[in-house]
Scaffold this active site. Structure first.
Site, mmCIF file in Angstrom:
data_model
loop_
_atom_site.group_PDB
_atom_site.id
_atom_site.type_symbol
_atom_site.label_atom_id
_atom_site.label_comp_id
_atom_site.label_asym_id
_atom_site.label_seq_id
_atom_site.Cartn_x
_atom_site.Cartn_y
_atom_site.Cartn_z
ATOM 1 N N SER A 53 36.826 41.114 54.819
ATOM 2 C CA SER A 53 37.456 40.113 53.954
ATOM 3 C C SER A 53 38.797 39.704 54.536
ATOM 4 O O SER A 53 39.482 40.515 55.188
ATOM 5 C CB SER A 53 37.678 40.743 52.573
ATOM 6 N N LYS B 235 38.199 47.836 52.950
ATOM 7 C CA LYS B 235 37.694 46.963 54.029
ATOM 8 C C LYS B 235 38.412 47.267 55.337
ATOM 9 O O LYS B 235 37.797 47.360 56.397
ATOM 10 C CB LYS B 235 37.903 45.489 53.646
ATOM 11 N N TYR C 147 41.010 47.937 47.085
ATOM 12 C CA TYR C 147 39.814 47.228 47.552
ATOM 13 C C TYR C 147 40.009 46.768 49.001
ATOM 14 O O TYR C 147 39.178 47.016 49.876
ATOM 15 C CB TYR C 147 39.514 46.016 46.648
HETATM 16 P P1 NAD Z 1 28.386 41.307 44.845
HETATM 17 O O1 NAD Z 1 28.999 42.309 43.960
HETATM 18 O O2 NAD Z 1 27.749 40.124 44.224
HETATM 19 O O3 NAD Z 1 27.321 42.005 45.812
HETATM 20 C C1 NAD Z 1 27.464 43.342 46.250
HETATM 21 C C2 NAD Z 1 26.135 44.042 45.992
HETATM 22 O O4 NAD Z 1 26.246 45.392 46.414
HETATM 23 C C3 NAD Z 1 25.748 44.071 44.511
HETATM 24 O O5 NAD Z 1 24.437 43.598 44.384
HETATM 25 C C4 NAD Z 1 25.858 45.542 44.128
HETATM 26 O O6 NAD Z 1 24.935 45.888 43.130
HETATM 27 C C5 NAD Z 1 25.601 46.222 45.456
HETATM 28 N N1 NAD Z 1 26.182 47.561 45.593
HETATM 29 C C6 NAD Z 1 27.456 47.952 45.364
HETATM 30 N N2 NAD Z 1 27.591 49.258 45.635
HETATM 31 C C7 NAD Z 1 26.384 49.706 46.058
HETATM 32 C C8 NAD Z 1 25.886 50.978 46.473
HETATM 33 N N3 NAD Z 1 26.645 52.060 46.493
HETATM 34 N N4 NAD Z 1 24.588 51.066 46.834
HETATM 35 C C9 NAD Z 1 23.786 49.993 46.801
HETATM 36 N N5 NAD Z 1 24.201 48.762 46.415
HETATM 37 C C10 NAD Z 1 25.485 48.633 46.037
HETATM 38 O O7 NAD Z 1 29.499 40.853 45.883
HETATM 39 P P2 NAD Z 1 29.492 39.629 46.895
HETATM 40 O O8 NAD Z 1 30.471 38.639 46.391
HETATM 41 O O9 NAD Z 1 28.128 39.210 47.217
HETATM 42 O O10 NAD Z 1 30.180 40.338 48.147
HETATM 43 C C11 NAD Z 1 29.391 40.955 49.158
HETATM 44 C C12 NAD Z 1 30.303 41.686 50.100
HETATM 45 O O11 NAD Z 1 31.273 40.779 50.622
HETATM 46 C C13 NAD Z 1 31.111 42.809 49.442
HETATM 47 O O12 NAD Z 1 31.214 43.873 50.349
HETATM 48 C C14 NAD Z 1 32.465 42.178 49.205
HETATM 49 O O13 NAD Z 1 33.494 43.135 49.197
HETATM 50 C C15 NAD Z 1 32.582 41.251 50.404
HETATM 51 N N6 NAD Z 1 33.467 40.106 50.155
HETATM 52 C C16 NAD Z 1 33.248 39.297 49.077
HETATM 53 C C17 NAD Z 1 34.100 38.237 48.839
HETATM 54 C C18 NAD Z 1 33.890 37.331 47.653
HETATM 55 O O14 NAD Z 1 34.792 36.589 47.313
HETATM 56 N N7 NAD Z 1 32.742 37.324 47.000
HETATM 57 C C19 NAD Z 1 35.167 37.977 49.706
HETATM 58 C C20 NAD Z 1 35.353 38.819 50.800
HETATM 59 C C21 NAD Z 1 34.483 39.884 51.023
HETATM 60 C C1 UD1 Z 2 41.075 37.255 45.436
HETATM 61 C C2 UD1 Z 2 41.525 38.648 45.777
HETATM 62 C C3 UD1 Z 2 41.075 38.984 47.183
HETATM 63 C C4 UD1 Z 2 39.564 38.839 47.286
HETATM 64 C C5 UD1 Z 2 39.162 37.431 46.868
HETATM 65 C C6 UD1 Z 2 37.670 37.320 46.784
HETATM 66 C C7 UD1 Z 2 43.561 39.073 44.471
HETATM 67 C C8 UD1 Z 2 45.044 39.257 44.530
HETATM 68 N N1 UD1 Z 2 42.963 38.736 45.646
HETATM 69 O O1 UD1 Z 2 41.638 36.380 46.387
HETATM 70 O O2 UD1 Z 2 41.441 40.293 47.534
HETATM 71 O O3 UD1 Z 2 39.119 39.059 48.609
HETATM 72 O O4 UD1 Z 2 39.676 37.159 45.550
HETATM 73 O O5 UD1 Z 2 37.314 35.985 46.680
HETATM 74 O O6 UD1 Z 2 42.935 39.226 43.435
HETATM 75 N N2 UD1 Z 2 43.959 31.441 40.318
HETATM 76 C C9 UD1 Z 2 44.441 30.869 39.174
HETATM 77 N N3 UD1 Z 2 43.834 31.188 37.997
HETATM 78 C C10 UD1 Z 2 42.768 32.038 37.917
HETATM 79 C C11 UD1 Z 2 42.274 32.603 39.103
HETATM 80 C C12 UD1 Z 2 42.896 32.302 40.295
HETATM 81 O O7 UD1 Z 2 45.401 30.103 39.205
HETATM 82 O O8 UD1 Z 2 42.262 32.291 36.807
HETATM 83 C C13 UD1 Z 2 44.572 31.083 41.612
HETATM 84 C C14 UD1 Z 2 45.151 32.251 42.392
HETATM 85 O O9 UD1 Z 2 46.498 32.469 42.057
HETATM 86 C C15 UD1 Z 2 44.971 31.764 43.845
HETATM 87 C C16 UD1 Z 2 43.698 30.897 43.788
HETATM 88 O O10 UD1 Z 2 43.548 30.527 42.414
HETATM 89 O O11 UD1 Z 2 46.047 30.944 44.217
HETATM 90 C C17 UD1 Z 2 42.444 31.635 44.236
HETATM 91 O O12 UD1 Z 2 42.330 32.862 43.507
HETATM 92 P P1 UD1 Z 2 41.041 33.800 43.641
HETATM 93 O O13 UD1 Z 2 39.818 32.995 43.473
HETATM 94 O O14 UD1 Z 2 41.245 34.958 42.714
HETATM 95 O O15 UD1 Z 2 41.071 34.275 45.160
HETATM 96 P P2 UD1 Z 2 42.236 34.999 45.993
HETATM 97 O O16 UD1 Z 2 43.435 35.217 45.188
HETATM 98 O O17 UD1 Z 2 42.391 34.247 47.260
#
Ligand code: NAD
Ligand code: UD1
Length: 360
Positions: free
Chosen positions: A124, A152, A148
């Protein structure tokens, strides 16, 4: 030979499964459904017209996971499984470290045992901490600011050590910026539990009438309109990035980090406006205090992924909003009903390595 997708039922995993199946890959999904529903995978089948194996297995369950490796020929792993809520990670850090790190250790031990050394890992942009130096390139200083993010960061370091110890591994660390959007079918999308923490699901729930008003966290940042700026990336573009990374790990050795972002930043108010245009709905908002830990501005230098993976994000902000809206409007309560079915039919929740949807 199949691609093992851990966390494949989740938001990014399910979209990646669609792209993998569309490209002709055989896939096997492992998920414990702690933050997802089986319904997302049924819909992956509906979109692609393909069946595949699903194991309801927790990565912490070494015996259960070993069955997956012993029963299948796996050529590479895309590792999404993990917990991802920043606030929750501050409240229950030990659980986050245990789930995300131990899960990865067990997975890597089994990969080693079964000679599977090609790995694409979901990292991430959060590993960069709250830097204001933009665009952020992969060699920017690392320094996650919450548990969190540190899971990573630690996993990245552990995987680098793994490669140093055995250079037959091939690992891509994908640092996602802000994934939003949904598959254009409107069948799969993001289904957060409870009140969303992230901006896009919050906006779309206001637009659909589930939430009253968006809190805009701060309007006094030094950005174009004072609100936070982020690099939003369409989840389908992100999913395609995984296929490119898979190609790379299958044909060369090493460990490398790649930013997956668009290289463009949009403010909170620009996102509200774009969503109003795409949905035709009003999104009410109130300016509130800044959220602790938020950076003012964050967007990627995505040139390394372009040069080394041949990947660029193709979808713009309008498509991201339109696709989010289609998903939200068609599924106002997400994948809701399927939890009952799981209980009713004694679905794989209660078995360790059940083949629910069996390929071919
Ligand atoms: P998500 O929660 O929708 O998907 C993660 C999946 O992993 C879920 O289906 C959950 O049930 C499964 N899981 C969690 N722990 C587990 C375990 N111990 N054994 C088996 N399954 C398990 O999340 P996502 O948004 O699809 O994100 C996927 C990956 O990308 C995650 O590692 C997350 O940290 C990373 N990531 C997500 C974002 C985002 O904004 N969505 C941003 C950066 C990184
Ligand atoms: C957040 C997480 C980041 C994670 C990412 C996943 C925090 C501090 N960071 O990032 O670790 O990897 O989500 O996508 O939580 N905002 C509002 N109102 C809201 C929600 C968000 O104004 O209700 C603003 C935030 O201040 C930011 C932007 O929208 O400026 C995006 O926020 P968000 O979607 O939560 O993502 P990140 O903060 O970038």
């Amino acid at each position: 030979m199949a691609i093992l997708v851990t966390g494949g039922a989740g938001y990014i995993g399910s979209h990646t499964c669609v792209e993998l199946l569309n490209e002709g890959h055989e896939i096997i999904v492992v998920d414990n459904f702690s933050n997802s529903k089986l319904e997302s995978l049924k819909r992956v089948s509906e979109i692609t017209g393909k069946l595949f194996k699903i194991y309801n297995v927790d990565l912490l369950n070494q015996k259960g996971l070993e069955e997956v490796f012993s029963e299948n020929k796996i050529e590479a792993v895309i590792h999404f499984a993990g917990l991802k809520a920043v606030g929750e990670s501050v409240s229950i850090p030990l659980w986050y470290y245990h789930n995300n790190l131990t899960g990865t250790f067990i997975l890597c031990e089994l990969m080693k045992k079964y000679g599977v050394k090609n790995l694409v890992f979901s990292s991430s942009a959060t590993v960069y901490g709250s830097t204001n130096q933009v665009p952020i390139s992969e060699d920017a200083p690392i320094g996650a600011v919450n548990p969190y993010g540190r899971t990573k960061q630690m996993i990245e370091e552990i995987l680098r050590d793994l490669y140093i110890s055995d250079q037959t591994w091939s690992i891509a660390l994908l640092r996602y910026f802000n994934p939003i959007g949904a598959h254009e079918s409107g069948l799969i999308g993001e289904d957060p539990n409870g009140i969303p923490n992230n901006l896009m699901p919050y906006i779309s729930q206001v637009a659909v009438g589930k939430l009253q008003s968006l809190n805009v966290f701060g309007s006094d940042y030094s950005t174009k309109d004072g609100t936070g700026v982020r690099d939003y990336i369409h989840v389908v573009d992100l999913a395609k990035g995984h296929l490119k990374a898979l190609g790379k790990v299958q044909f060369s050795k090493g460990v490398d980090a790649y930013n997956l972002g668009t290289g463009k930043g949009y403010s909170v108010l620009e996102m509200v406006k774009a969503f109003e245009i795409a949905s035709g709905k009003k999104v009410s908002y109130t300016i509130t205090n800044r959220r602790p830990g938020d950076a003012a501005i964050c967007f990627a230098d995505a040139s390394k992924a372009k040069i080394e993976l041949g990947w660029v994000a193709a979808k713009g902000i309008h498509e991201m909003c339109e696709d989010t809206w289609r998903w939200q409007k068609n599924n106002p309560n997400g994948y809701e009903e399927e939890q009952d079915n799981l209980i009713e039919h004694n679905f794989p929740v209660l078995t360790s390595a059940a083949d629910f949807l069996v390929s071919n």
